[in-house]
Design an enzyme around this catalytic site. Structure first.
Site, PDB file in Angstrom:
ATOM      1  N   ASN A 105       0.823  -1.206   0.000  1.00 18.79           N
ATOM      2  CA  ASN A 105       0.000   0.000   0.000  1.00 18.79           C
ATOM      3  C   ASN A 105       0.859   1.258   0.000  1.00 18.79           C
ATOM      4  O   ASN A 105       1.917   1.313   0.613  1.00 18.79           O
ATOM      5  CB  ASN A 105      -1.012  -0.015   1.160  1.00 18.79           C
ATOM      6  N   CYS A 161      -4.267   0.736  -2.316  1.00 18.01           N
ATOM      7  CA  CYS A 161      -4.128  -0.512  -1.566  1.00 18.01           C
ATOM      8  C   CYS A 161      -3.069  -1.392  -2.242  1.00 18.01           C
ATOM      9  O   CYS A 161      -2.824  -1.285  -3.442  1.00 18.01           O
ATOM     10  CB  CYS A 161      -5.436  -1.278  -1.563  1.00 18.01           C
ATOM     11  N   CYS A 174     -10.526  -4.842   0.386  1.00 21.25           N
ATOM     12  CA  CYS A 174     -11.610  -3.865   0.531  1.00 21.25           C
ATOM     13  C   CYS A 174     -12.512  -3.918  -0.700  1.00 21.25           C
ATOM     14  O   CYS A 174     -12.219  -4.601  -1.684  1.00 21.25           O
ATOM     15  CB  CYS A 174     -11.038  -2.462   0.730  1.00 21.25           C
ATOM     16  N   CYS A 194     -10.929  -2.980  -4.112  1.00 25.16           N
ATOM     17  CA  CYS A 194     -10.007  -4.026  -4.573  1.00 25.16           C
ATOM     18  C   CYS A 194     -10.758  -5.266  -5.040  1.00 25.16           C
ATOM     19  O   CYS A 194     -10.347  -5.923  -5.995  1.00 25.16           O
ATOM     20  CB  CYS A 194      -9.011  -4.371  -3.479  1.00 25.16           C
ATOM     21  N   GLU A 242      -3.271  -4.443  -3.053  1.00 22.40           N
ATOM     22  CA  GLU A 242      -3.833  -5.302  -4.104  1.00 22.40           C
ATOM     23  C   GLU A 242      -3.877  -4.574  -5.444  1.00 22.40           C
ATOM     24  O   GLU A 242      -3.545  -5.139  -6.487  1.00 22.40           O
ATOM     25  CB  GLU A 242      -5.254  -5.747  -3.729  1.00 22.40           C
ATOM     26  N   GLU A 269       0.468   5.390   0.433  1.00 23.09           N
ATOM     27  CA  GLU A 269      -0.413   6.486   0.844  1.00 23.09           C
ATOM     28  C   GLU A 269       0.187   7.840   0.476  1.00 23.09           C
ATOM     29  O   GLU A 269       1.281   7.927  -0.078  1.00 23.09           O
ATOM     30  CB  GLU A 269      -0.639   6.389   2.359  1.00 23.09           C
ATOM     31  N   ASN A 270      -0.543   8.881   0.780  1.00 22.73           N
ATOM     32  CA  ASN A 270      -0.034  10.244   0.632  1.00 22.73           C
ATOM     33  C   ASN A 270      -0.768  11.161   1.601  1.00 22.73           C
ATOM     34  O   ASN A 270      -1.714  10.728   2.273  1.00 22.73           O
ATOM     35  CB  ASN A 270      -0.138  10.720  -0.816  1.00 22.73           C
ATOM     36  N   ALA A 271      -0.343  12.409   1.648  1.00 25.91           N
ATOM     37  CA  ALA A 271      -0.847  13.326   2.670  1.00 25.91           C
ATOM     38  C   ALA A 271      -2.338  13.592   2.546  1.00 25.91           C
ATOM     39  O   ALA A 271      -2.979  13.986   3.527  1.00 25.91           O
ATOM     40  CB  ALA A 271      -0.073  14.636   2.619  1.00 25.91           C
TER      41      ALA A 271
HETATM   42 ZN   LIG Z   1      -8.274  -2.204  -1.173  1.00 21.82          ZN
END
Ligand SMILES: [Zn+2]
Length: 161
Positions: free
Chosen positions: A62, A73, A112, A115, A75, A64-66
């Site tokens: 995974n 994700c 999720c 995904c 996946e 992420e960012n701010a």
């Molecule tokens: Zn997901």
């Protein structure tokens, strides 16, 4: 009116030690690849590893960012990488693992909703089921024979035509 029933079956193993050699290796790699996650906001590191039909192995984690929760994700990072590196090659199995900032997790997690949709679409576009191996850093392991089973009454490209 009649009632329809959707049956969903999956395999439950007590631990990684009960898996066959190939599946155990894939899950242990998924555990390793959690280290490549960039998750400073959720503190939830997820790793996914795919075995492709041509024998290649592709990883995802995974990112992420701010503008959390906008992020990718593991996946979907994996599916994008696999489609880019090996277009049209089926994915046979994906193992997914995760942990928190303490490096701990003791039960399987499942993809999720977004995904699940992406996994189903990947199965449809290459016409091949994707097996899922789900497990934490320790504890029980789930094996699901076809990712699309996680999304009954799914919305697909056929609905758009
Ligand atoms: Zn997901």
């Amino acid at each position: 009116m009649n009632k329809q029933e959707y049956q969903f079956k999956f395999e439950v193993y007590d631990s990684i030690d009960d898996l066959n050699k190939e599946d155990a290796w894939l899950l242990s790699e998924a555990r390793e690849v959690t280290q490549h996650a960039y998750a400073p906001y959720s503190h939830f590191q997820v790793g996914a590893i795919a075995r492709l039909d041509n024998g290649e192995i592709v990883a995802g984690s995974n990112q992420e960012n701010a503008s959390f929760p906008v992020g990718l994700c593991a996946e979907r990072v994996l599916l994008a990488a696999a489609a880019s590196l090996f277009p049209k090659v089926p994915i046979t199995t994906i193992a997914i693992s995760y942990h928190n900032d303490n490096g701990q997790s003791n039960h399987p997690i499942s993809p999720c909703g977004i995904c699940r949709q992406s996994l189903l679409e990947y199965e449809n576009r290459v016409k091949h089921p994707i097996r899922l191996i789900l497990g934490g850093m320790e504890g029980k392991v789930y094996i699901i024979e076809r990712a699309g089973m996680l999304l009954p009454l799914s919305f697909t490209a056929e609905d758009l035509s």
